[in-house]
Design a protein around this motif. Structure first.
Motif, short mmCIF file in Angstrom:
data_model
loop_
_atom_site.label_atom_id
_atom_site.label_comp_id
_atom_site.label_asym_id
_atom_site.label_seq_id
_atom_site.Cartn_x
_atom_site.Cartn_y
_atom_site.Cartn_z
N LEU A 22 0.81 -1.22 0.00
CA LEU A 22 0.00 0.00 0.00
C LEU A 22 0.84 1.28 0.00
N GLY A 23 2.15 1.12 0.12
CA GLY A 23 3.02 2.29 0.16
C GLY A 23 3.03 2.97 1.51
N SER A 27 5.09 1.73 11.04
CA SER A 27 4.40 2.42 12.13
C SER A 27 2.98 2.80 11.75
N LYS A 28 2.82 3.30 10.54
CA LYS A 28 1.49 3.74 10.09
C LYS A 28 0.51 2.57 10.00
N VAL A 29 0.95 1.44 9.43
CA VAL A 29 0.00 0.31 9.30
C VAL A 29 -0.36 -0.25 10.67
N TYR A 30 0.57 -0.26 11.62
CA TYR A 30 0.23 -0.73 12.96
C TYR A 30 -0.73 0.24 13.64
N GLN A 31 -0.54 1.53 13.44
CA GLN A 31 -1.49 2.51 13.99
C GLN A 31 -2.88 2.30 13.41
N LEU A 32 -2.96 2.15 12.11
CA LEU A 32 -4.26 1.94 11.45
C LEU A 32 -4.92 0.66 11.94
N ALA A 33 -4.15 -0.41 12.06
CA ALA A 33 -4.70 -1.69 12.51
C ALA A 33 -5.21 -1.59 13.94
N GLN A 34 -4.46 -0.94 14.80
CA GLN A 34 -4.87 -0.82 16.20
C GLN A 34 -6.14 0.00 16.34
N ARG A 35 -6.34 0.95 15.43
CA ARG A 35 -7.55 1.79 15.47
C ARG A 35 -8.69 1.20 14.65
N GLY A 36 -8.43 0.07 13.98
CA GLY A 36 -9.46 -0.54 13.14
C GLY A 36 -9.72 0.26 11.88
#
Length: 65
Positions: A22-23, A27-36
């Motif tokens: 996704l580019g 850190s960003k993908v883990y943040q997004l995953a944790q926030r759903g």
């Protein structure tokens, strides 16, 4: 990632691999995953996250041959 790289992915991938497709950075993908807030379905398996590859490919507009 190239189209052939994407098509060679297993049925589910880790967040780092999905982020690379996704580019997005780790850190960003883990943040997004944790926030759903990931744009694709994210599965939580214990402490690990997995992304369904078919949904990732669909989001990216990559069609299997």
């Amino acid at each position: 990632m190239t189209r052939s790289d994407l098509l060679a992915l297993p049925p589910a991938v880790d967040l780092v691999t999905a982020g690379r497709a996704l580019g997005l950075g780790r850190s960003k993908v883990y943040q997004l995953a944790q926030r759903g807030e990931m744009p694709v379905r994210t599965l939580r398996l214990g402490s690990a996250y997995r992304v369904v590859t078919a949904e990732l490919l669909e989001l990216l507009g990559v069609q299997p041959e």
